[in-house]
Design a protein around this motif. Structure first.
Motif, PDB file in Angstrom:
ATOM      1  N   ARG A 310       0.857  -1.193   0.000  1.00  0.00           N
ATOM      2  CA  ARG A 310       0.000   0.000   0.000  1.00  0.00           C
ATOM      3  C   ARG A 310       0.891   1.240   0.000  1.00  0.00           C
ATOM      4  NH1 ARG A 310      -5.423  -0.028   1.556  1.00  0.00           N
ATOM      5  NH2 ARG A 310      -5.139   2.036   2.476  1.00  0.00           N
ATOM      6  N   VAL A 311       0.619   2.137  -0.930  1.00  0.00           N
ATOM      7  CA  VAL A 311       1.364   3.394  -0.983  1.00  0.00           C
ATOM      8  C   VAL A 311       0.392   4.556  -0.849  1.00  0.00           C
ATOM      9  CG1 VAL A 311       3.263   2.499  -2.365  1.00  0.00           C
ATOM     10  CG2 VAL A 311       1.282   3.458  -3.516  1.00  0.00           C
ATOM     11  N   GLU A 352     -11.265   4.431  -8.091  1.00  0.00           N
ATOM     12  CA  GLU A 352     -11.159   3.650  -9.313  1.00  0.00           C
ATOM     13  C   GLU A 352     -10.789   2.222  -8.962  1.00  0.00           C
ATOM     14  OE1 GLU A 352     -12.271   3.165 -12.249  1.00  0.00           O
ATOM     15  OE2 GLU A 352     -11.435   4.990 -13.144  1.00  0.00           O
ATOM     16  N   PHE A 353     -11.117   1.289  -9.881  1.00  0.00           N
ATOM     17  CA  PHE A 353     -10.801  -0.131  -9.735  1.00  0.00           C
ATOM     18  C   PHE A 353     -11.360  -0.698  -8.426  1.00  0.00           C
ATOM     19  CE2 PHE A 353      -7.068   1.669 -12.127  1.00  0.00           C
ATOM     20  CZ  PHE A 353      -7.503   1.265 -13.373  1.00  0.00           C
ATOM     21  N   ARG A 354     -12.660  -0.435  -8.220  1.00  0.00           N
ATOM     22  CA  ARG A 354     -13.387  -0.950  -7.046  1.00  0.00           C
ATOM     23  C   ARG A 354     -12.720  -0.543  -5.737  1.00  0.00           C
ATOM     24  NH1 ARG A 354     -15.258  -7.125  -8.742  1.00  0.00           N
ATOM     25  NH2 ARG A 354     -16.481  -6.532 -10.576  1.00  0.00           N
ATOM     26  N   GLY A 355     -12.215   0.667  -5.692  1.00  0.00           N
ATOM     27  CA  GLY A 355     -11.634   1.190  -4.463  1.00  0.00           C
ATOM     28  C   GLY A 355     -10.164   0.880  -4.276  1.00  0.00           C
ATOM     29  N   ALA A 356      -9.517   0.243  -5.243  1.00  0.00           N
ATOM     30  CA  ALA A 356      -8.073  -0.024  -5.106  1.00  0.00           C
ATOM     31  C   ALA A 356      -7.285   1.273  -5.071  1.00  0.00           C
ATOM     32  CB  ALA A 356      -7.588  -0.914  -6.255  1.00  0.00           C
ATOM     33  N   ILE A 357      -7.796   2.316  -5.733  1.00  0.00           N
ATOM     34  CA  ILE A 357      -7.190   3.643  -5.669  1.00  0.00           C
ATOM     35  C   ILE A 357      -8.250   4.607  -5.157  1.00  0.00           C
ATOM     36  CG2 ILE A 357      -5.984   5.468  -6.913  1.00  0.00           C
ATOM     37  CD1 ILE A 357      -5.245   3.483  -9.046  1.00  0.00           C
ATOM     38  N   LYS A 358      -7.908   5.391  -4.109  1.00  0.00           N
ATOM     39  CA  LYS A 358      -8.867   6.325  -3.519  1.00  0.00           C
ATOM     40  C   LYS A 358      -8.209   7.686  -3.301  1.00  0.00           C
ATOM     41  CE  LYS A 358     -11.696   2.921  -1.022  1.00  0.00           C
ATOM     42  NZ  LYS A 358     -12.204   2.499   0.304  1.00  0.00           N
ATOM     43  N   GLU A 373      -3.799  16.867   0.374  1.00  0.00           N
ATOM     44  CA  GLU A 373      -4.521  15.893  -0.441  1.00  0.00           C
ATOM     45  C   GLU A 373      -3.749  14.583  -0.402  1.00  0.00           C
ATOM     46  OE1 GLU A 373      -5.709  16.976  -4.361  1.00  0.00           O
ATOM     47  OE2 GLU A 373      -6.504  18.939  -3.763  1.00  0.00           O
ATOM     48  N   VAL A 374      -4.492  13.473  -0.366  1.00  0.00           N
ATOM     49  CA  VAL A 374      -3.870  12.147  -0.234  1.00  0.00           C
ATOM     50  C   VAL A 374      -4.531  11.191  -1.227  1.00  0.00           C
ATOM     51  CG1 VAL A 374      -3.493  10.169   1.278  1.00  0.00           C
ATOM     52  CG2 VAL A 374      -3.282  12.471   2.196  1.00  0.00           C
ATOM     53  N   ILE A 375      -3.708  10.405  -1.918  1.00  0.00           N
ATOM     54  CA  ILE A 375      -4.204   9.313  -2.766  1.00  0.00           C
ATOM     55  C   ILE A 375      -3.601   8.016  -2.228  1.00  0.00           C
ATOM     56  CG2 ILE A 375      -4.185   8.283  -5.061  1.00  0.00           C
ATOM     57  CD1 ILE A 375      -4.047  11.068  -6.243  1.00  0.00           C
ATOM     58  N   THR A 376      -4.462   7.039  -1.933  1.00  0.00           N
ATOM     59  CA  THR A 376      -4.021   5.760  -1.392  1.00  0.00           C
ATOM     60  C   THR A 376      -4.224   4.670  -2.446  1.00  0.00           C
ATOM     61  OG1 THR A 376      -4.680   6.476   0.832  1.00  0.00           O
ATOM     62  CG2 THR A 376      -4.269   4.123   0.505  1.00  0.00           C
ATOM     63  N   VAL A 377      -3.196   3.813  -2.611  1.00  0.00           N
ATOM     64  CA  VAL A 377      -3.239   2.751  -3.615  1.00  0.00           C
ATOM     65  C   VAL A 377      -2.994   1.407  -2.939  1.00  0.00           C
ATOM     66  CG1 VAL A 377      -2.306   1.870  -5.773  1.00  0.00           C
ATOM     67  CG2 VAL A 377      -2.343   4.341  -5.361  1.00  0.00           C
ATOM     68  N   ASP A 378      -3.930   0.472  -3.107  1.00  0.00           N
ATOM     69  CA  ASP A 378      -3.771  -0.904  -2.631  1.00  0.00           C
ATOM     70  C   ASP A 378      -3.248  -1.722  -3.814  1.00  0.00           C
ATOM     71  OD1 ASP A 378      -3.916  -3.400  -1.538  1.00  0.00           O
ATOM     72  OD2 ASP A 378      -6.038  -3.302  -1.003  1.00  0.00           O
ATOM     73  N   LEU A 379      -1.934  -1.932  -3.878  1.00  0.00           N
ATOM     74  CA  LEU A 379      -1.310  -2.537  -5.060  1.00  0.00           C
ATOM     75  C   LEU A 379      -1.829  -3.939  -5.363  1.00  0.00           C
ATOM     76  CD1 LEU A 379       2.339  -1.248  -4.534  1.00  0.00           C
ATOM     77  CD2 LEU A 379       0.676  -0.435  -6.203  1.00  0.00           C
ATOM     78  N   ASP A 414       2.326   3.148   3.105  1.00  0.00           N
ATOM     79  CA  ASP A 414       1.158   3.431   3.939  1.00  0.00           C
ATOM     80  C   ASP A 414       1.161   2.636   5.240  1.00  0.00           C
ATOM     81  OD1 ASP A 414      -1.262   4.894   4.233  1.00  0.00           O
ATOM     82  OD2 ASP A 414      -2.403   3.069   3.860  1.00  0.00           O
ATOM     83  N   TYR A 415       1.874   1.516   5.287  1.00  0.00           N
ATOM     84  CA  TYR A 415       1.918   0.714   6.516  1.00  0.00           C
ATOM     85  C   TYR A 415       2.983   1.202   7.487  1.00  0.00           C
ATOM     86  CZ  TYR A 415      -1.341  -2.736   4.623  1.00  0.00           C
ATOM     87  OH  TYR A 415      -2.443  -3.357   4.120  1.00  0.00           O
TER      88      TYR A 415
END
Length: 476
Positions: A310-311, A352-358, A373-379, A414-415
């Motif tokens: 997660r980034v 986008e992508f069912r919440g993988a990127i928010k 502003e923050v963008i979180t990505v669940d790789l 992110d972790y």
């Protein structure tokens, strides 16, 4: 008066306020439409990032003011929308009750209310519309939901959004083709010349055997001539005679040295090509702080295991002390391995992508500490066809980066909270766009390349096509 879906009522005042009430944070917006049901231009889209239009004003956090006397004659109706901002429930079915109230601000009375009751997977809704009818204005309860958010509504009414959300891939569980993401390098990034691959020569270096071979023993003079040290110099008085003549025999030859161009400066070690763009040259060693230079790439794996899942992209800046407010926007664009855009997340499309990127939502001024502003990505949750993620920053308000005080962008694990890459925007170019960094798939995880390359454009829309060059440069 409580309106049901499809019902209408007359307006008896030329100024009203639509107030949106919900149990979670929402973004309100309005669109000015002609009789054809479309906007005249993007300027007719009134929302948090463009809060004023002819006769319509967004009043944060949850109100739209409409002065019908100021609405242009070619505008037939105004639709009012409410969309989830991405910080809470994923859809209206789980967000709880939504109510829109039409208020007379001069008399402080409620003209009508409307509570949509059949929303489920939708993330945005057209709540009310204010429309002309035979020279007068009326209000109608609409309640039309959209599963693709505010971007879907804007697109339906003619706004140039350029990224209607992509349908979820139907076969995302399948693994990518074996040759889709080839290994980035045949050798460890921290050791360009592995010792075990090239053992040192067992004999002292001998120059190449063309056209001559160097003698294996130190060179000795030809046997026909005695060594020069056995002949004392002639005993001539130095003041009366010229210096002695040179010996009749030639001087001893110097040991042969092969021409420098005839051999490699590193005999026995093949020369390695310079790393290609996007090829990892830095690794995440334990306890090591990674500091990347422009266009340098780090492998986000250790021992063949992905260490980053997660980034979080953070963007921050200080508010303007005087003059025009500063509005910077963080965005990310997803591409496949042919540099085709698969989607993008920005202030218009927060997920986008069912919440993988928010996206955390738009900050219009820079107020607040830390990341604005923050963008979180669940790789691991990304579809298999997402090959690259390009992170960008744009100055929507138009100020150049060298005019903005204490502005920065960064990418964080992110972790662990570890900062992976950071750029100080305040020392930047006189431009309005920045390609910050890029994540690309590798054999066992992801690589990250620090870019720091500037561009121009008020939004990420202007960055999509120029950004393709970074993606294509990594596909070898």
């Amino acid at each position: 008066m409580e309106l049901t879906k499809g019902a209408n009522a007359p307006l008896t005042t030329d100024e009203v306020v639509v107030e949106v009430n919900a149990s979670t944070q929402v973004d309100v917006a309005a669109l000015l439409l002609t009789a054809a049901g479309k906007v005249r231009s993007d300027h007719d889209f009134i929302f948090y990032n463009q809060p004023r239009g002819p006769g319509v004003t967004v009043q944060p956090p949850n109100r739209i003011r409409i002065a019908t006397r100021e609405v242009p004659a070619d505008i037939d109706k105004i639709v009012v929308t409410a969309s989830l901002d991405g910080s809470g429930p994923p859809n209206w079915g789980r967000a709880g009750r939504l109510q829109l109230a039409l208020v007379d601000p001069l008399r402080c009375t409620t003209i009508a209310t409307f509570t949509p009751s059949d929303l489920s997977t939708e993330t945005a809704v057209v709540g009310l519309e204010i429309y002309r009818r035979q020279g007068s204005w009326k209000v109608r309860a609409v309640g039309q939901g959209y599963a693709n958010g505010l971007a879907g509504i804007a697109t339906d009414f003619g706004i140039t959004v350029d990224d209607a959300p992509q349908p979820a891939p139907q076969a995302s569980p399948y693994p990518p083709p074996a040759n889709q993401y080839p290994p980035t390098a045949p050798f460890p990034a921290t050791a360009p010349f592995p010792q075990q691959s090239y053992p040192p020569p067992q004999q002292p270096y001998a120059p190449p055997q063309q056209p001559y071979a160097a003698p294996s023993q130190p060179y000795s003079p030809p046997p026909a001539y005695p060594p020069p040290q056995q002949y004392p110099p002639p005993q001539y008085p130095p003041q009366s005679y010229p210096p002695p003549a040179q010996p009749a025999y030639p001087p001893p030859q110097q040991p042969y040295s092969s021409p420098p161009q005839q051999h490699s400066p590193n005999p026995g070690y093949p020369q390695q090509p310079a790393p290609r763009f996007g090829e990892a040259t830095v690794s995440l060693d334990k306890g090591k702080v990674v500091s990347l230079s422009k266009n340098e790439t780090v492998s986000l794996t250790k021992g063949g295991v992905a260490t980053l899942t997660r980034v979080r992209m953070g963007l921050g800046w200080d508010p303007a002390k005087r003059g025009k407010s500063i509005d910077l926007d963080a965005s990310v664009v997803a591409y496949d391995n042919r540099a085709k855009k698969l989607g993008k997340v920005w202030f218009v499309n927060l997920s986008e992508f069912r919440g993988a990127i928010k996206h955390s939502g738009d900050n219009l001024t820079g107020d607040g500490d830390g990341d604005d502003e923050v963008i979180t990505v669940d790789l691991p949750a990304l579809p298999a066809n997402v090959y690259a993620l390009l992170f960008t920053v744009n100055s929507y308000s138009g100020q150049k980066f060298d005019q903005i005080s204490r502005a920065f962008c960064r990418l964080v694990d992110d972790y662990t909270g570890a900062e992976l890459v950071r750029f100080e925007l305040s020392r930047g170019d006189r431009r309005t766009g920045l390609f910050m960094c890029m994540l690309t798939r590798a054999a066992n995880g992801w690589n990250m390349t620090a870019l720091g390359d500037y561009g121009d454009g008020a939004t990420v829309n202007a960055m999509v096509d120029p950004g393709k060059r970074f993606v294509t440069a990594t596909v070898h």
